[in-house]
Design an enzyme around this catalytic site. Sequence first.
Site, PDB file in Angstrom:
ATOM      1  N   TYR B 138      49.435  57.145  19.433  1.00 38.34           N
ATOM      2  CA  TYR B 138      48.193  56.388  19.494  1.00 38.34           C
ATOM      3  C   TYR B 138      47.764  56.259  20.945  1.00 38.34           C
ATOM      4  CZ  TYR B 138      44.519  53.163  18.358  1.00 38.34           C
ATOM      5  OH  TYR B 138      43.280  52.609  18.203  1.00 38.34           O
ATOM      6  N   GLN B 199      42.977  51.897  10.881  1.00 41.81           N
ATOM      7  CA  GLN B 199      42.753  53.055  10.000  1.00 41.81           C
ATOM      8  C   GLN B 199      43.514  54.282  10.503  1.00 41.81           C
ATOM      9  OE1 GLN B 199      40.471  51.277  11.564  1.00 41.81           O
ATOM     10  NE2 GLN B 199      38.971  52.559  12.645  1.00 41.81           N
ATOM     11  N   ASN B 222      45.228  47.955  20.590  1.00 42.59           N
ATOM     12  CA  ASN B 222      44.761  46.558  20.597  1.00 42.59           C
ATOM     13  C   ASN B 222      45.477  45.744  19.516  1.00 42.59           C
ATOM     14  OD1 ASN B 222      43.547  47.161  18.140  1.00 42.59           O
ATOM     15  ND2 ASN B 222      41.501  47.407  19.000  1.00 42.59           N
ATOM     16  N   SER B 245      52.016  43.658  31.218  1.00 40.26           N
ATOM     17  CA  SER B 245      52.871  44.314  32.202  1.00 40.26           C
ATOM     18  C   SER B 245      53.424  43.309  33.214  1.00 40.26           C
ATOM     19  CB  SER B 245      52.039  45.382  32.917  1.00 40.26           C
ATOM     20  OG  SER B 245      52.878  46.292  33.579  1.00 40.26           O
ATOM     21  N   GLN B 267      50.504  45.380  39.694  1.00 48.78           N
ATOM     22  CA  GLN B 267      50.636  44.897  38.317  1.00 48.78           C
ATOM     23  C   GLN B 267      49.463  44.027  37.947  1.00 48.78           C
ATOM     24  OE1 GLN B 267      52.807  45.844  35.867  1.00 48.78           O
ATOM     25  NE2 GLN B 267      53.135  47.270  37.544  1.00 48.78           N
ATOM     26  N   HIS B 270      46.199  45.255  36.338  1.00 45.24           N
ATOM     27  CA  HIS B 270      46.142  45.779  34.971  1.00 45.24           C
ATOM     28  C   HIS B 270      45.365  44.864  34.041  1.00 45.24           C
ATOM     29  CE1 HIS B 270      48.489  49.412  34.649  1.00 45.24           C
ATOM     30  NE2 HIS B 270      49.463  48.908  35.367  1.00 45.24           N
ATOM     31  N   GLU B 335      60.091  44.040  33.200  1.00 43.70           N
ATOM     32  CA  GLU B 335      59.743  45.425  32.887  1.00 43.70           C
ATOM     33  C   GLU B 335      59.985  46.315  34.114  1.00 43.70           C
ATOM     34  OE1 GLU B 335      55.564  45.946  32.366  1.00 43.70           O
ATOM     35  OE2 GLU B 335      55.775  47.887  31.363  1.00 43.70           O
ATOM     36  N   HIS B 336      59.408  45.921  35.262  1.00 39.96           N
ATOM     37  CA  HIS B 336      59.580  46.661  36.515  1.00 39.96           C
ATOM     38  C   HIS B 336      60.279  45.762  37.524  1.00 39.96           C
ATOM     39  CE1 HIS B 336      55.637  48.195  34.845  1.00 39.96           C
ATOM     40  NE2 HIS B 336      56.275  49.346  34.991  1.00 39.96           N
ATOM     41  N   ASP B 369      54.840  54.838  37.676  1.00 38.40           N
ATOM     42  CA  ASP B 369      53.785  54.843  36.658  1.00 38.40           C
ATOM     43  C   ASP B 369      53.277  56.255  36.393  1.00 38.40           C
ATOM     44  OD1 ASP B 369      53.783  52.167  36.198  1.00 38.40           O
ATOM     45  OD2 ASP B 369      52.157  51.719  37.587  1.00 38.40           O
ATOM     46  N   GLU B 423      86.926  43.967  -2.715  1.00 38.40           N
ATOM     47  CA  GLU B 423      85.502  43.631  -2.779  1.00 38.40           C
ATOM     48  C   GLU B 423      84.975  43.691  -4.217  1.00 38.40           C
ATOM     49  OE1 GLU B 423      83.419  46.119   0.051  1.00 38.40           O
ATOM     50  OE2 GLU B 423      84.238  45.047   1.777  1.00 38.40           O
ATOM     51  N   HIS B 428      84.085  52.443  -6.527  1.00 41.52           N
ATOM     52  CA  HIS B 428      84.442  52.894  -5.174  1.00 41.52           C
ATOM     53  C   HIS B 428      85.927  53.276  -5.138  1.00 41.52           C
ATOM     54  CE1 HIS B 428      80.606  51.131  -3.991  1.00 41.52           C
ATOM     55  NE2 HIS B 428      80.781  51.531  -2.750  1.00 41.52           N
TER      56      HIS B 428
END
Lengths: 437, 437
Positions: B138, B199, B222, B245, B267, B270, B335-336, B369, B423, B428
């Site tokens: 995506y 969709q 999104n 981020s 950062q 963003h 993250e970074h 990046d 069990e 089994h």
Amino acid sequence: MMIAIRKLDSAAPSFKAQLDAVLAFEASEDEAIDRAAAGILADVKARGDAAVLDYTNRFDKLDAASVAGLEIGKQELQAALSGLAPARRDALQTAADRVRAYHERQKRECGSDGFTYTEADGTVLGQKVTPLDRVGIYVPGGKAAYPSSVLMNAIPAKVAGVQEIIMVVPTPAGVKNELVLAAAAIAGVDRVFTIGGAQAVGALAHGTATIPQVDKIVGPGNAYVAAAKRRVFGIVGIDMIAGPSEILVICDGSTDPDWVAMDLFSQAEHDELAQSILLCPDAGYIARVEESINRQLPGMPRKEVIQTSLVNRGALVKVRDMEEACDIANAIAAEHLEISADNPQRWADRIRHAGAIFLGRFTSESLGDYCAGPNHVLPTSRTARFSSPLGVYDFQKRSSLIHVSEAGARTLGRIAAELAYGEGLQAHAGSAEYRFK
Amino acid sequence: MMIAIRKLDSAAPSFKAQLDAVLAFEASEDEAIDRAAAGILADVKARGDAAVLDYTNRFDKLDAASVAGLEIGKQELQAALSGLAPARRDALQTAADRVRAYHERQKRECGSDGFTYTEADGTVLGQKVTPLDRVGIYVPGGKAAYPSSVLMNAIPAKVAGVQEIIMVVPTPAGVKNELVLAAAAIAGVDRVFTIGGAQAVGALAHGTATIPQVDKIVGPGNAYVAAAKRRVFGIVGIDMIAGPSEILVICDGSTDPDWVAMDLFSQAEHDELAQSILLCPDAGYIARVEESINRQLPGMPRKEVIQTSLVNRGALVKVRDMEEACDIANAIAAEHLEISADNPQRWADRIRHAGAIFLGRFTSESLGDYCAGPNHVLPTSRTARFSSPLGVYDFQKRSSLIHVSEAGARTLGRIAAELAYGEGLQAHAGSAEYRFK
């Protein structure tokens, strides 16, 4: 008695539609259960121990005075282990040793040491691998409490290097399962709390004054537990949400039909929704397996469960040849795939999608459930197309390592700045440019 | 102009609470968005292409006559690549080559060959590693469409051996992003459809007459896309749901303050919700970084976004020493993480939790990046405690291999039967016993 197990033929024009109908399974997502789990999670997050205590006393019919009172000490775990009959204790210990040996091998082979490499200009790139700090293991209470599951969930975490394992197991009406406690002792579980349901998931995900917050929650549970795990995913890691168990047997028609029938039973006895399917190119052999099913079924203690499972979800499928059997197996992507045939490796090489592959006539799937060594927590419901058995790698994570040299900052900086301007990110460009201008 | 960036001191009694407040971030789960996404998914599952076409024409203001008409052919992707200015095309190509080289190394190092080993009695155990068959990527439309993200998502899949990559990217009002299409050409994306939203997720997860079903969906989107991905998890695999981020800079106080200020900006630019935090033992240095922030900010094209991000979510933290900085970094699990210090490896060895670690003064986060090589899709919101950068391993899965010898069936069968009886699973036990009785 003759049970109406479905028989399909891959040469029939409607075969694909028929097979799809057999495989179709949708986990019912009950909105009421999901809302109830959400409410419990929010309450545990807000009120901590007090909420955990309330729900546990109410749902499990206990009268504990504190969450601390719900902890089972190491001494009690050891006592459960000592109290087992020697044959059972030895079997559990040997199973644990073999599971540990396999996962230690897996740890060595799956890149657990990370790596680094140095480029011509002195830039170093690589990857660091670290275990998770703390893991929660959910163990169901009552009948579905399997000591083997405790081993399969806890041992890979230990092997990965997880510092602390917190097990939760509900004890409705105060009834404890001694085999489960013994398995916790053998597997090296650090702390055990007799709590369950969404409240246990909430306590592990958010932490309370008494129960430490974990980084990941693994292990099967009922619909409330599954809903709660879905909801806390992101706050903590979770394992897959497991569907009903499945076995797919590919047989060349030369294995004792009683063996194969019993292998199909061994999945079917788990659960009415479990799925057992046989693929075979020999129609006469399929008839012999069907005969064996009908002959052996009345002697099985769980015959009602087996019959419901086989009639509703089972199938005996005549295929054109072993090659086609492998193609169909890839489309099914079964949790357990038995290749009961001569030269099974030849067919295994064609298999792309399966949770675990059991090769050869002597490898009954049940050996894998308990003691062969590989994990018995496997992807179900066709998720073997994209996911893996539970393993050491589920209890480790990776961090990228980037150490750019002064020379590297010049060459990489120009590229980064060019692309950053293309994306309209001037600070990204400026940050790169400072290093070489 | 002086912006009110938060300054904290780790020696203050309230420090932990203050830091927790800075880090607190809850992804808003909008029930209306979730219900809308669920409705679209159900419609796409039921009506296939017709539903995809309706939603795409409506939401993206197109008037396509068929879903086939929404596909972008390979020729158009190549034309987008040819049409780029040479400097930009070269930068994109070099970035792609470096990302591919890193991930090829990762593939070799992360156990992609699987393994087998043979026990004394001839039993063979192991693990087979297979790529996913087909993956969906995506890519967001409009401003947030980053060509670097196309490279970072598609190249590891290609390196893993995925046979087919289907990219979806919405084109609101028919506007295509040429850089994104060029990146798709470079990365080797197989098919591109100009669809987006829930969709597109539904089409990839369930398949339609025109769009093939995939096994896993990766890439950011999104709130509708995130909700749809959560809902199809289990039918297909998904990557992490990314939060805002984050950058955490540990500096020993000897890096040019302008460099560090720009790294924090990179950062912050963003997104208003992005998080930039500095940890440093030198109060004087922190003051110089603050001065630099205020001096450089007015010159930044995205200064409003940067200011909102720094004021609402940023912090400059005075720590006792570098050791404490590492402890705090582990608690933040950013993250970074930049370690802008002498002998950065010394401090990196103490880091357990971070998505990517940038070592040394020359390694600006922005190099990672775009073009250093490691993936820029990284765990956010403290999930680096339990998850990893996107990698080749996300496009592979494992199957256990178990081939028990006749002798092994005897020893393992006894253990399995003992535990199966424990069990209450007689089939089994029977299935194991047939192999040795």
